[in-house]
Design a protein around this motif. Structure first.
Motif, PDB file in Angstrom:
ATOM      1  N   TYR A   1       2.442 -54.540 -63.071  1.00  0.00           N
ATOM      2  CA  TYR A   1       3.541 -55.353 -63.506  1.00  0.00           C
ATOM      3  C   TYR A   1       3.489 -55.474 -65.114  1.00  0.00           C
ATOM      4  N   GLU A   2       3.817 -54.461 -65.665  1.00  0.00           N
ATOM      5  CA  GLU A   2       3.476 -53.820 -67.111  1.00  0.00           C
ATOM      6  C   GLU A   2       3.828 -55.265 -68.046  1.00  0.00           C
ATOM      7  N   ASN A   3       4.954 -55.824 -68.015  1.00  0.00           N
ATOM      8  CA  ASN A   3       5.455 -56.847 -68.868  1.00  0.00           C
ATOM      9  C   ASN A   3       4.154 -57.966 -68.686  1.00  0.00           C
ATOM     10  N   TYR A   4       3.846 -58.208 -67.629  1.00  0.00           N
ATOM     11  CA  TYR A   4       2.909 -59.409 -67.471  1.00  0.00           C
ATOM     12  C   TYR A   4       1.388 -58.827 -67.729  1.00  0.00           C
ATOM     13  N   GLY A   5       1.183 -57.791 -67.969  1.00  0.00           N
ATOM     14  CA  GLY A   5      -0.165 -57.256 -67.928  1.00  0.00           C
ATOM     15  C   GLY A   5      -0.913 -57.578 -66.668  1.00  0.00           C
ATOM     16  N   ALA A   6      -0.054 -57.381 -65.471  1.00  0.00           N
ATOM     17  CA  ALA A   6      -0.936 -57.688 -64.243  1.00  0.00           C
ATOM     18  C   ALA A   6      -0.648 -56.407 -63.388  1.00  0.00           C
ATOM     19  N   ALA A   7      -1.678 -56.519 -62.279  1.00  0.00           N
ATOM     20  CA  ALA A   7      -1.722 -55.569 -61.247  1.00  0.00           C
ATOM     21  C   ALA A   7      -2.212 -56.137 -60.143  1.00  0.00           C
ATOM     22  N   LEU A   8      -1.560 -55.239 -58.752  1.00  0.00           N
ATOM     23  CA  LEU A   8      -1.839 -55.727 -57.621  1.00  0.00           C
ATOM     24  C   LEU A   8      -2.273 -54.543 -56.890  1.00  0.00           C
ATOM     25  N   ILE A   9      -3.290 -54.571 -56.410  1.00  0.00           N
ATOM     26  CA  ILE A   9      -3.835 -53.692 -55.277  1.00  0.00           C
ATOM     27  C   ILE A   9      -4.219 -54.477 -53.980  1.00  0.00           C
ATOM     28  N   TRP A  10      -3.862 -53.624 -52.912  1.00  0.00           N
ATOM     29  CA  TRP A  10      -4.059 -53.967 -51.554  1.00  0.00           C
ATOM     30  C   TRP A  10      -4.546 -52.846 -50.479  1.00  0.00           C
ATOM     31  N   LEU A  11      -5.079 -53.584 -49.672  1.00  0.00           N
ATOM     32  CA  LEU A  11      -5.576 -52.528 -48.368  1.00  0.00           C
ATOM     33  C   LEU A  11      -5.064 -53.255 -46.933  1.00  0.00           C
ATOM     34  N   ASN A  12      -4.572 -52.494 -46.183  1.00  0.00           N
ATOM     35  CA  ASN A  12      -4.456 -53.054 -44.919  1.00  0.00           C
ATOM     36  C   ASN A  12      -5.553 -52.555 -43.957  1.00  0.00           C
ATOM     37  N   LYS A  13      -5.511 -53.027 -42.462  1.00  0.00           N
ATOM     38  CA  LYS A  13      -6.448 -52.536 -41.564  1.00  0.00           C
ATOM     39  C   LYS A  13      -6.893 -51.347 -41.602  1.00  0.00           C
TER      40      LYS A  13
ATOM     41  N   GLY B   1      -9.575 -66.434 -52.534  1.00  0.00           N
ATOM     42  CA  GLY B   1      -8.841 -67.397 -51.555  1.00  0.00           C
ATOM     43  C   GLY B   1      -8.562 -66.728 -50.551  1.00  0.00           C
ATOM     44  N   GLU B   2      -7.731 -67.500 -49.300  1.00  0.00           N
ATOM     45  CA  GLU B   2      -7.290 -66.829 -48.180  1.00  0.00           C
ATOM     46  C   GLU B   2      -5.833 -66.963 -47.952  1.00  0.00           C
ATOM     47  N   PHE B   3      -5.254 -66.241 -46.922  1.00  0.00           N
ATOM     48  CA  PHE B   3      -3.680 -66.321 -46.793  1.00  0.00           C
ATOM     49  C   PHE B   3      -3.627 -66.091 -45.376  1.00  0.00           C
ATOM     50  N   TYR B   4      -2.854 -66.947 -44.678  1.00  0.00           N
ATOM     51  CA  TYR B   4      -2.566 -66.734 -43.198  1.00  0.00           C
ATOM     52  C   TYR B   4      -1.456 -66.413 -43.230  1.00  0.00           C
ATOM     53  N   GLY B   5      -1.136 -65.207 -42.746  1.00  0.00           N
ATOM     54  CA  GLY B   5       0.147 -64.602 -42.837  1.00  0.00           C
ATOM     55  C   GLY B   5       0.042 -62.965 -42.592  1.00  0.00           C
ATOM     56  N   SER B   6       1.323 -62.357 -42.992  1.00  0.00           N
ATOM     57  CA  SER B   6       1.314 -60.830 -43.258  1.00  0.00           C
ATOM     58  C   SER B   6       1.033 -60.500 -44.476  1.00  0.00           C
ATOM     59  N   LEU B   7       0.607 -59.297 -44.720  1.00  0.00           N
ATOM     60  CA  LEU B   7       0.239 -58.617 -46.186  1.00  0.00           C
ATOM     61  C   LEU B   7       1.510 -58.694 -46.780  1.00  0.00           C
ATOM     62  N   ALA B   8       2.771 -58.486 -46.312  1.00  0.00           N
ATOM     63  CA  ALA B   8       4.140 -58.382 -46.895  1.00  0.00           C
ATOM     64  C   ALA B   8       4.474 -59.883 -47.244  1.00  0.00           C
ATOM     65  N   GLU B   9       4.014 -60.723 -46.763  1.00  0.00           N
ATOM     66  CA  GLU B   9       4.239 -62.166 -46.935  1.00  0.00           C
ATOM     67  C   GLU B   9       3.297 -62.509 -48.243  1.00  0.00           C
ATOM     68  N   ALA B  10       1.948 -62.274 -48.023  1.00  0.00           N
ATOM     69  CA  ALA B  10       1.297 -62.335 -49.172  1.00  0.00           C
ATOM     70  C   ALA B  10       1.699 -61.728 -50.471  1.00  0.00           C
ATOM     71  N   ILE B  11       2.138 -60.696 -50.491  1.00  0.00           N
ATOM     72  CA  ILE B  11       2.706 -59.851 -51.747  1.00  0.00           C
ATOM     73  C   ILE B  11       3.915 -60.651 -52.131  1.00  0.00           C
ATOM     74  N   GLU B  12       4.825 -61.044 -51.463  1.00  0.00           N
ATOM     75  CA  GLU B  12       5.814 -61.921 -51.570  1.00  0.00           C
ATOM     76  C   GLU B  12       5.557 -62.996 -52.526  1.00  0.00           C
ATOM     77  N   LEU B  13       4.483 -63.684 -51.771  1.00  0.00           N
ATOM     78  CA  LEU B  13       4.064 -65.011 -52.652  1.00  0.00           C
ATOM     79  C   LEU B  13       3.398 -64.629 -53.751  1.00  0.00           C
ATOM     80  N   PHE B  14       2.662 -63.715 -54.166  1.00  0.00           N
ATOM     81  CA  PHE B  14       1.974 -63.350 -55.268  1.00  0.00           C
ATOM     82  C   PHE B  14       2.976 -63.180 -56.244  1.00  0.00           C
TER      83      PHE B  14
END
Ligand code: 5GP
Ligand code: MN
Length: 352
Positions: free
Chosen positions: A234-246, A318-331
């Motif tokens: 997320y270039e404008n924010y100087g942010a990055a997200l990485i993830w791994l599924n099961k 932290g921890e999130f109880y839900g799907s990876l897609a939901e966690a990404i959306e919340l993020f």
């Protein structure tokens, strides 16, 4: 010498409690890291050498790259031996709570500690410690709990008595909580303390190698996969997200500790000052979150707001109880809320 960070009155109280106690238990946080194990074993060796019966109890398994440490094989894993751990905690006359600030961080061990009649001492560097101990030594300005253990032992007048094994454990914790002294490590006293630890005969290059040169090839293949297929900038924010599924983790035979350091990787990219790593747990139905920042961006506030977590300003989880897609959306939604803070932080760092 170093400055007297820990209040004298607290040093005296702990020394007095140790004098009166025979059986001590040391507990530290779930998914123990280098500082959790390092501070615990540093204190464990000291207590054993002082003639106390001491046991380190951890909620669950810790990474293979910490198993070389002296005393690591004697660490009791509550998840594997719950009855034995409960008995030791019930029988202890002193409990040391290291590298965590609230009982929920030690999971099921928390209730055992709460119910115990033992005298309790908290030694930690996370902000906002809960009030559950007889003595609370909390110093968020210090970069590791291991450093606090060194300070405590010295201030009790026992530097001479400190063994090489204790010194080695303390160094390991100081090193891992500062990314091998690459962040949170500008205090000159850290280097004075390292000097004192070297005088105990530790080999810091050996310790570095044991911790950072013990990984499997699969870990690096998984890292490559994460950076090429599972990273969003997320270039404008100087942010990055990485993830791994099961499935990603199964494919690369991921073991506990294999994703250590992943959260920091995007911070190596020019202009990135906030990095978040979402890892779908392979056993429990949840997403484990790691957050890292540079500058003044508060990872811990972000973690508390959306992932029921906390930690330090620049490193939290932290921890999130839900799907990876939901966690990404919340993020992503929360990222927008923090737009102003992110952009200001990025601009301030760009100017340096
Ligand atoms: P890591 O990302 O290495 O697991 O954790 C980084 C920091 O965040 C550590 O200081 C750790 O204590 C804290 N932390 C990690 N996970 C959690 C969590 O679930 N809750 C809270 N309160 N803190 C966490
Ligand atoms: Mn720590």
């Amino acid at each position: 010498m170093f400055s007297k960070i820990i209040a004298q009155e607290k040093i005296n109280k702990v020394a007095d409690l140790i004098d009166k106690a025979d059986k001590a238990v040391i507990v530290t946080h779930v998914s123990p890291d280098g500082d959790a194990i390092g501070s615990s074993l540093g204190l464990y060796h000291y207590l054993q050498d002082s003639g106390m019966e001491a046991t380190v109890i951890v909620p669950n398994e810790f990474p293979y790259f910490l198993k070389w440490m002296k005393g690591a094989k004697d660490v009791l894993i509550h998840e594997k031996y719950p009855d034995f751990a409960a008995q030791l905690i019930a029988d202890a006359d002193m409990i040391f709570c290291l590298d965590f600030n609230v009982l929920s961080r030690i999971k099921a061990v928390g209730d055992l500690v709460k119910e115990s009649k033992a005298k309790k001492v908290l030694i930690d560097h996370h902000p906002d410690p809960a009030d559950f101990c007889d003595v609370t030594i909390s110093h968020p300005e210090i970069s590791s709990t291991s450093e606090l253990i060194f300070r405590l032992i010295c201030r009790m007048g026992d530097f001479e008595q400190m063994s090489k094994d204790s010194a080695e454990s303390i160094y390991t914790g100081m090193m891992t909580d500062t990314g091998a002294f690459t962040y949170n490590s500008n205090s000159p006293e850290i280097y004075y303390i390292i000097g004192q630890l070297l005088l105990k005969g530790i080999d810091k290059d050996y310790i570095y190698s044991k911790v950072y040169h013990s990984y499997t090839a699969d870990r690096y293949r998984m890292m490559g996969h994460t950076l090429s297929e599972r990273m969003k900038i997320y270039e404008n924010y100087g942010a990055a997200l990485i993830w791994l599924n099961k499935d990603d983790q199964i494919k690369y035979h991921s073991q506990k500790g294999d994703t250590e350091g992943f959260a920091n990787l995007p911070l190596s990219i020019s202009g990135i000052t906030f990095s978040v790593f979402l890892r779908q747990d392979t056993e429990k139905d949840m997403i484990k979150i790691s957050l890292r920042s540079q500058g003044t961006f508060p990872c811990n506030t972000f973690a508390a707001q959306c992932f029921n977590g906390g930690g330090h300003l620049n490193a939290s989880g932290g921890e999130f109880y839900g799907s990876l897609a939901e966690a990404i959306e919340l993020f992503e939604n929360t990222l927008d809320e923090y737009a102003e803070l992110l952009i200001t932080n990025k601009n301030n760092l760009d100017k340096r």
